[in-house]
Write a protein that holds these residues in place. Sequence first.
Motif, PDB file in Angstrom:
ATOM      1  N   GLU A 130      89.815 -47.791  26.402  1.00 26.16           N
ATOM      2  CA  GLU A 130      89.771 -49.005  25.572  1.00 26.16           C
ATOM      3  C   GLU A 130      91.115 -49.301  24.898  1.00 26.16           C
ATOM      4  O   GLU A 130      91.242 -50.276  24.161  1.00 26.16           O
ATOM      5  CB  GLU A 130      88.671 -48.882  24.511  1.00 26.16           C
TER       6      GLU A 130
ATOM      7  N   THR B  31      91.930 -58.591  19.131  1.00 25.96           N
ATOM      8  CA  THR B  31      92.318 -57.656  20.192  1.00 25.96           C
ATOM      9  C   THR B  31      93.835 -57.505  20.338  1.00 25.96           C
ATOM     10  O   THR B  31      94.341 -56.404  20.500  1.00 25.96           O
ATOM     11  CB  THR B  31      91.690 -58.080  21.537  1.00 25.96           C
ATOM     12  N   THR B 149      83.621 -61.442  10.050  1.00 22.49           N
ATOM     13  CA  THR B 149      82.342 -60.750   9.966  1.00 22.49           C
ATOM     14  C   THR B 149      81.573 -61.147   8.703  1.00 22.49           C
ATOM     15  O   THR B 149      80.501 -60.635   8.437  1.00 22.49           O
ATOM     16  CB  THR B 149      82.517 -59.213   9.979  1.00 22.49           C
ATOM     17  N   GLU B 229      86.693 -64.183  18.340  1.00 30.30           N
ATOM     18  CA  GLU B 229      86.970 -63.021  17.486  1.00 30.30           C
ATOM     19  C   GLU B 229      87.317 -63.418  16.057  1.00 30.30           C
ATOM     20  O   GLU B 229      87.010 -62.696  15.117  1.00 30.30           O
ATOM     21  CB  GLU B 229      88.124 -62.185  18.084  1.00 30.30           C
ATOM     22  N   PRO B 260      84.872 -56.829  24.697  1.00 31.15           N
ATOM     23  CA  PRO B 260      83.850 -56.135  23.895  1.00 31.15           C
ATOM     24  C   PRO B 260      83.856 -56.528  22.421  1.00 31.15           C
ATOM     25  O   PRO B 260      82.795 -56.668  21.811  1.00 31.15           O
ATOM     26  CB  PRO B 260      84.183 -54.648  24.076  1.00 31.15           C
ATOM     27  N   LEU B 261      85.049 -56.742  21.850  1.00 35.53           N
ATOM     28  CA  LEU B 261      85.110 -57.093  20.428  1.00 35.53           C
ATOM     29  C   LEU B 261      84.502 -58.469  20.189  1.00 35.53           C
ATOM     30  O   LEU B 261      83.761 -58.678  19.220  1.00 35.53           O
ATOM     31  CB  LEU B 261      86.571 -57.056  19.937  1.00 35.53           C
ATOM     32  N   ILE B 263      82.168 -59.871  21.896  1.00 37.22           N
ATOM     33  CA  ILE B 263      80.711 -59.752  21.999  1.00 37.22           C
ATOM     34  C   ILE B 263      80.122 -59.180  20.704  1.00 37.22           C
ATOM     35  O   ILE B 263      79.132 -59.677  20.178  1.00 37.22           O
ATOM     36  CB  ILE B 263      80.320 -58.891  23.224  1.00 37.22           C
ATOM     37  N   ARG B 264      80.784 -58.140  20.173  1.00 38.51           N
ATOM     38  CA  ARG B 264      80.287 -57.551  18.911  1.00 38.51           C
ATOM     39  C   ARG B 264      80.309 -58.586  17.786  1.00 38.51           C
ATOM     40  O   ARG B 264      79.388 -58.673  16.980  1.00 38.51           O
ATOM     41  CB  ARG B 264      81.127 -56.329  18.529  1.00 38.51           C
ATOM     42  N   ARG B 265      81.379 -59.365  17.724  1.00 40.38           N
ATOM     43  CA  ARG B 265      81.499 -60.382  16.666  1.00 40.38           C
ATOM     44  C   ARG B 265      80.388 -61.428  16.790  1.00 40.38           C
ATOM     45  O   ARG B 265      79.830 -61.870  15.791  1.00 40.38           O
ATOM     46  CB  ARG B 265      82.874 -61.077  16.747  1.00 40.38           C
ATOM     47  N   GLU B 267      77.405 -61.013  18.233  1.00 38.66           N
ATOM     48  CA  GLU B 267      76.109 -60.406  17.901  1.00 38.66           C
ATOM     49  C   GLU B 267      75.896 -60.412  16.392  1.00 38.66           C
ATOM     50  O   GLU B 267      74.834 -60.763  15.887  1.00 38.66           O
ATOM     51  CB  GLU B 267      76.037 -58.964  18.433  1.00 38.66           C
ATOM     52  N   ARG B 268      76.955 -60.020  15.686  1.00 42.61           N
ATOM     53  CA  ARG B 268      76.855 -59.956  14.238  1.00 42.61           C
ATOM     54  C   ARG B 268      76.674 -61.351  13.631  1.00 42.61           C
ATOM     55  O   ARG B 268      75.875 -61.553  12.723  1.00 42.61           O
ATOM     56  CB  ARG B 268      78.143 -59.314  13.711  1.00 42.61           C
ATOM     57  N   LYS B 271      73.156 -62.681  14.043  1.00 47.51           N
ATOM     58  CA  LYS B 271      72.239 -62.037  13.101  1.00 47.51           C
ATOM     59  C   LYS B 271      72.370 -62.684  11.709  1.00 47.51           C
ATOM     60  O   LYS B 271      71.372 -63.027  11.072  1.00 47.51           O
ATOM     61  CB  LYS B 271      72.581 -60.540  13.032  1.00 47.51           C
TER      62      LYS B 271
END
Lengths: 151, 633
Positions: A130, B31, B149, B229, B260-261, B263-265, B267-268, B271
Amino acid sequence: MEERLSAVLSPYRGRQDALIPILQKVQEELGYLPDDAMLEIAKTTGLPESRVYAVASFYAQFRFTPRGKHTIMVCRGTACHVRGAEKILEETERTLGIVEGETTEDKQYTLETVACIGCCALAPCIMIDEDVEAKLTPKMVPEILNRRDEA
Amino acid sequence: MNFADIQQQARQEWDALQHGEWPVVAIGTATCGRSAGALAVVKAFEKELAEKDVKASVVEVGCIGPCYAEPLVNITKPGKATVAYKNVTAQMVSEIVDSYLQGDDPLPQYTLGTFGDGKIKGIPRILDTPSFKPQERRVFRNCGVIDPTNINHYIANEGYLGLSKALQMTQQEVVEEMKKSGLRGRGGGGFPAGRKWEAGLNAKSDQKYVVCNADEGDPGAFMDRAVIEGDPHSVLEGMIIAGYTIGADTGYIYVRAEYPLAIRRLERAIKQAHEKGFLGKNILGTDFCFDIKIFPGAGAFVCGESTALTLSIEGKRGMPRVAPRPRTTEKGLHDKPTLLNNVKTFSSAPMIITRGAEWFASIGTEKSTGTAIFALTGKVNNCGLIEVPMGITLREIIYDIGGGIADGGKFKAVQTGGPSGGCLPESLLDTPIDYDSLGAAGSIMGSGGMVVMDESTCMVDVARYFLDFTEIESCGQCVPCRLGTKQLLDILKDICAGKGKKQDIDLMIELSHSIHGGSVCGLGQTAANPVLTTIRYFRDEFEAHINDKRCPAKVCKSLISFRILEDKCKGCTLCAKSCPVSAISGEKKQVHVIDQRLCVQCGVCMEKCPKKFSAVECVSPKIPVKEPMEVVA
């Protein structure tokens, strides 16, 4: 492997529309898509095995052979290309003694290329697992790999 | 809670951070910041502040824009302008804390400039510098400013205000506002967004979908990632407004699994939006219900095409539907009406509703309103993400914002639009940036990659590079695309290898037109653009390769040789030691020689030769290989 596989597959019985997420989850769990797993995915979803293979082989993310412990992805984006990605790839191949798509004999590294990792402003770059190594020159490649091996 | 209360609560939190007693340390950790070492900088600040007992709020923010200066840290002391620090390392952090947070010296030598009101001696205001002056951050309005976030940061900065306004308008009124704004699809096609939304509204169905294309497959483009992001809620809000407008209850975000970052952002953010009542049932007390799901794309460039993308979400191979096909707004995902837009298009919608169509259309050109975002990269000094009003010229972007060509090089070409776009030469640098002007020049706006090339870039090699990409990414269903790209690539490889034939240029032009005319989707129809534009503007380079077996940029290996200059070589032996094929011979302190029969043109010798000697030279055409002389008896 069977137990890990059935744990991943159990929520997806009959879910043909979820084929891509299923392939992603299985690969995440097993590291690649072995033949047995492909067969199991076909059974779970009720899709013909040929359809499962057709979809899996269409997308760049899926692979059918196991990988080394670490994956090195040399970026071949346009910005990296004009800043010398080809030379970075050659130097990485020389240092590891393998060519693109291969895994080292000690199963430590798999070498791949990727269309773009989106760090174009820091070109040329490679991604080791990563971590992104940016603004590379061929000289830096063996140094980075040595430093990782020592760590 | 109603929207006014939500807003007030959010503003209190934001104001407490911005106008509190503590300085704010904002670190860009998208990123690109991370790959430059931003996370180590965050840790260093936290450690230093704790050890020295300095009170300050550390906030992680999204992409600030000038990637060349990453990691970037913005420090705002109460009542003062924000100081932006560039290329910050963990070592510098201690110094910055001592001098500026504990003392009053902002260390101007480490700074990029200041933002906001007030002047700080010795540091220029960033918005006055040539690199920032032409920019207008609209889609990037929150990137690098808020903590992505924290939904309250977004709400405090006009976030979800557009949604709350839209819900009080009729669906038709929202469509009219979108149409009036002149916003065109930011994925690159440039189709008027308002008209697409109208088609979505007019489609009759019990089930409709909204889909956000975040598959960003163009090599050289990363702005969609930066928006997600750095400001994920702006994308969600745009999608929710779109869902209300066309009458959809489900949205999908098709996002690259390689992000991946992002996607995480997302998802959060989804929510949080649920918790505040912006997603889910009865949004903000109305009858409108909407939910958003994330679909990680598995990597296929062709899935940027709308029919391929929807098939991919259905779990199939992403092969574009064959013409004549219904529009996605009539028959898209699961054969239901589907509104599909790019990340930046959705992200633009909330501000159009909040600030009005006229405000949006107040910058840009008549037919291309608003701003354009580019990932400015390649051989330019200031690489990064830029947002500019439509209509600005390529020259302004490259020389003012980009700071000119890197390493004192000379401009040769600029590539826009990725594998579907083209390379434009110096004579077209005054072309204004908009959908129609770039199209007329043979390129496209595309999703926003802009790669600058200098004299060391071979245009034949660039054409080969793009065809290499499209040949792999062609889905294979149309013969002209599947085989045509392969044939084009083979011809280009031959030319690069010195095996080009006189008729190749005309053959490629003819083949390109066949591929364009015979392919069903955008990938095939535009696949030949990089070839056609390089032939159109750089024909002399093709001719040099074919006729003289010469690569002017000295890139194509089969057409170059390396040699050691006798008058410069000091016999240091570095080149000989590093040559991977042992092609270099010579004793210490003696002039070295490359055996041309063994040399593989890797260029390692040239790189290893110390700069002060610069004894290795690259030449094209190749040095003829001398056969060993026959021994005459």
